[in-house]
Design a protein around this motif. Sequence first.
Motif, PDB file in Angstrom:
ATOM      1  N   ILE A 104     -38.999  -8.430 -14.695  1.00 19.90           N
ATOM      2  CA  ILE A 104     -38.325  -7.660 -15.741  1.00 19.90           C
ATOM      3  C   ILE A 104     -38.246  -8.477 -17.030  1.00 19.90           C
ATOM      4  CG2 ILE A 104     -36.108  -6.693 -16.470  1.00 19.90           C
ATOM      5  CD1 ILE A 104     -37.384  -4.855 -14.581  1.00 19.90           C
ATOM      6  N   ALA A 105     -37.890  -9.755 -16.919  1.00 14.44           N
ATOM      7  CA  ALA A 105     -37.792 -10.613 -18.103  1.00 14.44           C
ATOM      8  C   ALA A 105     -39.146 -10.722 -18.799  1.00 14.44           C
ATOM      9  CB  ALA A 105     -37.280 -11.996 -17.698  1.00 14.44           C
ATOM     10  N   ARG A 106     -40.211 -10.857 -18.007  1.00 14.50           N
ATOM     11  CA  ARG A 106     -41.550 -10.946 -18.583  1.00 14.50           C
ATOM     12  C   ARG A 106     -41.917  -9.636 -19.282  1.00 14.50           C
ATOM     13  NH1 ARG A 106     -43.555 -12.914 -14.499  1.00 14.50           N
ATOM     14  NH2 ARG A 106     -44.244 -11.016 -13.434  1.00 14.50           N
ATOM     15  N   PHE A 107     -41.586  -8.506 -18.663  1.00 13.44           N
ATOM     16  CA  PHE A 107     -41.863  -7.198 -19.256  1.00 13.44           C
ATOM     17  C   PHE A 107     -41.133  -7.054 -20.598  1.00 13.44           C
ATOM     18  CE2 PHE A 107     -40.936  -2.716 -19.944  1.00 13.44           C
ATOM     19  CZ  PHE A 107     -42.152  -2.101 -19.692  1.00 13.44           C
ATOM     20  N   VAL A 108     -39.888  -7.478 -20.634  1.00 13.40           N
ATOM     21  CA  VAL A 108     -39.082  -7.376 -21.866  1.00 13.40           C
ATOM     22  C   VAL A 108     -39.709  -8.184 -22.993  1.00 13.40           C
ATOM     23  CG1 VAL A 108     -36.870  -8.091 -22.875  1.00 13.40           C
ATOM     24  CG2 VAL A 108     -36.907  -6.800 -20.738  1.00 13.40           C
ATOM     25  N   ARG A 109     -40.178  -9.390 -22.665  1.00 13.50           N
ATOM     26  CA  ARG A 109     -40.809 -10.230 -23.694  1.00 13.50           C
ATOM     27  C   ARG A 109     -42.137  -9.643 -24.154  1.00 13.50           C
ATOM     28  NH1 ARG A 109     -39.068 -14.490 -20.202  1.00 13.50           N
ATOM     29  NH2 ARG A 109     -41.153 -14.496 -19.281  1.00 13.50           N
ATOM     30  N   GLU A 110     -42.965  -9.239 -23.198  1.00 15.25           N
ATOM     31  CA  GLU A 110     -44.307  -8.750 -23.541  1.00 15.25           C
ATOM     32  C   GLU A 110     -44.259  -7.450 -24.330  1.00 15.25           C
ATOM     33  OE1 GLU A 110     -46.232  -8.468 -19.780  1.00 15.25           O
ATOM     34  OE2 GLU A 110     -46.628 -10.641 -19.613  1.00 15.25           O
ATOM     35  N   GLN A 111     -43.278  -6.591 -24.029  1.00 18.52           N
ATOM     36  CA  GLN A 111     -43.180  -5.296 -24.703  1.00 18.52           C
ATOM     37  C   GLN A 111     -42.325  -5.356 -25.966  1.00 18.52           C
ATOM     38  OE1 GLN A 111     -44.720  -2.365 -23.891  1.00 18.52           O
ATOM     39  NE2 GLN A 111     -45.863  -3.520 -22.341  1.00 18.52           N
ATOM     40  N   ASN A 112     -41.810  -6.521 -26.298  1.00 22.24           N
ATOM     41  CA  ASN A 112     -40.972  -6.692 -27.482  1.00 22.24           C
ATOM     42  C   ASN A 112     -39.774  -5.733 -27.461  1.00 22.24           C
ATOM     43  OD1 ASN A 112     -40.246  -7.907 -29.912  1.00 22.24           O
ATOM     44  ND2 ASN A 112     -41.360  -6.376 -31.129  1.00 22.24           N
ATOM     45  N   ILE A 113     -39.085  -5.691 -26.323  1.00 17.57           N
ATOM     46  CA  ILE A 113     -37.926  -4.809 -26.151  1.00 17.57           C
ATOM     47  C   ILE A 113     -36.751  -5.357 -26.969  1.00 17.57           C
ATOM     48  CG2 ILE A 113     -36.272  -3.891 -24.476  1.00 17.57           C
ATOM     49  CD1 ILE A 113     -39.067  -2.758 -24.094  1.00 17.57           C
ATOM     50  N   GLY A 114     -36.019  -4.457 -27.641  1.00 20.66           N
ATOM     51  CA  GLY A 114     -34.887  -4.871 -28.458  1.00 20.66           C
ATOM     52  C   GLY A 114     -33.537  -4.603 -27.826  1.00 20.66           C
ATOM     53  N   LEU A 115     -33.493  -3.724 -26.801  1.00 19.55           N
ATOM     54  CA  LEU A 115     -32.241  -3.397 -26.113  1.00 19.55           C
ATOM     55  C   LEU A 115     -32.573  -2.937 -24.703  1.00 19.55           C
ATOM     56  CD1 LEU A 115     -29.118  -2.846 -26.217  1.00 19.55           C
ATOM     57  CD2 LEU A 115     -29.706  -0.496 -26.884  1.00 19.55           C
ATOM     58  N   VAL A 116     -31.784  -3.421 -23.731  1.00 19.59           N
ATOM     59  CA  VAL A 116     -31.967  -2.984 -22.346  1.00 19.59           C
ATOM     60  C   VAL A 116     -30.680  -2.310 -21.875  1.00 19.59           C
ATOM     61  CG1 VAL A 116     -32.353  -3.701 -19.957  1.00 19.59           C
ATOM     62  CG2 VAL A 116     -33.652  -4.778 -21.801  1.00 19.59           C
ATOM     63  N   GLY A 117     -30.813  -1.084 -21.346  1.00 20.62           N
ATOM     64  CA  GLY A 117     -29.695  -0.365 -20.752  1.00 20.62           C
ATOM     65  C   GLY A 117     -29.853  -0.355 -19.248  1.00 20.62           C
ATOM     66  N   ILE A 118     -28.818  -0.761 -18.522  1.00 20.61           N
ATOM     67  CA  ILE A 118     -28.871  -0.814 -17.060  1.00 20.61           C
ATOM     68  C   ILE A 118     -27.735   0.024 -16.499  1.00 20.61           C
ATOM     69  CG2 ILE A 118     -28.751  -2.286 -15.009  1.00 20.61           C
ATOM     70  CD1 ILE A 118     -29.798  -4.589 -16.683  1.00 20.61           C
ATOM     71  N   GLY A 119     -28.065   0.961 -15.637  1.00 21.62           N
ATOM     72  CA  GLY A 119     -27.060   1.778 -14.963  1.00 21.62           C
ATOM     73  C   GLY A 119     -27.127   1.526 -13.475  1.00 21.62           C
ATOM     74  N   ALA A 120     -25.972   1.406 -12.822  1.00 19.99           N
ATOM     75  CA  ALA A 120     -26.004   1.100 -11.394  1.00 19.99           C
ATOM     76  C   ALA A 120     -24.733   1.556 -10.707  1.00 19.99           C
ATOM     77  CB  ALA A 120     -26.189  -0.402 -11.178  1.00 19.99           C
TER      78      ALA A 120
END
Length: 520
Positions: free
Chosen positions: A50-66
């Motif tokens: 997930i961390a690698r995906f966030v860096r590679e896709q240049n994500i600016g915000l992550v929302g997590i629901g659980a």
Amino acid sequence: MKILLYSPDNGVTRNFMPHLWMFLLQALTPTGHEVLLIDGNAQPMDEAGIARFVREQNIGLVGIGAMTRMIAKAYRVADAVRATGVPVVMGGPHVTEMADEALGRSGAPRHADAVALGEADETWPRIVEDAARGELKEIYAPVDDFGQERKPNLQSYPAIRWDKIDLHQFNLVPKVATRMLQRVGEGWGTFRIIPMESGRGCPYGCEFCTVTGFFGDSIRFRTNKNVVDELLLLKSRARGERGQIAVFFIDDNFAINLKRTKSLLRDIITAGAQVHWVAQISANLLRDEELIDLIAASGGKWIFIGMESIDPANLADVNKGFNKPGEYAAVLERLAKRNVYAITSFIFGMDNDTPGVAQRTLQEVRGWPPGLPIFGLLTPLPATPLYKRLEAAGRLTRPKHWREFIPFEMAHTPLKMTIAEAHAEVKYAWANSYSPEAIGKAVDSLDHRPLGYRINIFIARICFRGIYFPQMGRLAWVKIITQNRRTIFKLVKEAFGAWHRPRLTSGENLDSGPEIIHPN
């Protein structure tokens, strides 16, 4: 800004459908932002991935629901994302009740930059805009001008663009079987279970349940037209893809208002919006013959019924006395008569349970039409009346059980059996409901029905078996197929015979071709 919405799996069982909240928030996101979705049940990824995906896709915000059973994984993923420097906002029932935990205010490490309390329909657009400006607040709560909690009005429910959303990760048909199934009549190259809601809230307030606390005890409904239009959109997509789609209405009690439910089902029928659907309905509401007729006519195939126990004393203890065990058999017969079957849920470890409860329960279940029984242990979820009662009585053995999720593991001491005995009861119930012999008997009990019904119950039993028994790897599936080879051979033999049976109608000869038997 690029936004990732992520729903974790619990590392043990995987749901058969995605979570609705991701699609809903995607529809509510202000224009100018791109939203990506990852559901851990369909697309497993570890924290590093997930961390690698966030860096590679240049994500600016992550929302997590659980939910509570997923929160340990959610926290680990949130920690990995925050380590990349990307802010995380968390929400859902657990975070709503345990906001200080997520924000690191309870002495534990901080996991979220911000939390969304309650239903986020109203607050999500504000969260996105604040994050884009770099001004994310710690807590977002839907409140009115007087500071009172405000529930969203579902009459103006947003349109979820099911015709545009990439649903590739949610196809339940294995790649190796796609080509073969495409030949079994139209529409079996893909199969997806899509979550929908027609309303929110529950007035019952069962002691162990989080629904009333999260959604409230007053019921809010979408308009009939809004629901029907969404069903038509899904049906159109399935037809265009030559695929199959089933809908799971995630309302906690789909028929809580009988007049409104009948009205909705009639509108579905009138509009030709029938798709196969599943819904949760309590047993007391299934006494109504007209409702059952409408369920069947509108595409209803499976009804999830929280029976919980066959002991009235147990039901009274958890504020579910409206369930009447003496009515269970009649309810299921009423459904089966219309070719609608039940997913029946039972809880062991309740205060009046004693050793042998699983055997006594299965003795009742075996006298009912075949369905999908599932079994769990009474679990004290944070902030529920059950949790507070057990905490006050000093009966919690793992007060923060969600920090280390262990499936089918009790977090408190039962009154009339040991924890080990309660665990043994659950194991016995699953083993004796989903053994090859039990699956074979369930299939054979439908010999008077068309082949499709027997295939349906077999596939459903095999899938639901995975809730308790690991069956994620290739070797596990080979073992399952081997164990159930007698039933599989019987079904394949009948299907092969039906496929090659010539149709002897007027003007046809023996070379006129096979008669296709559709699974449903």
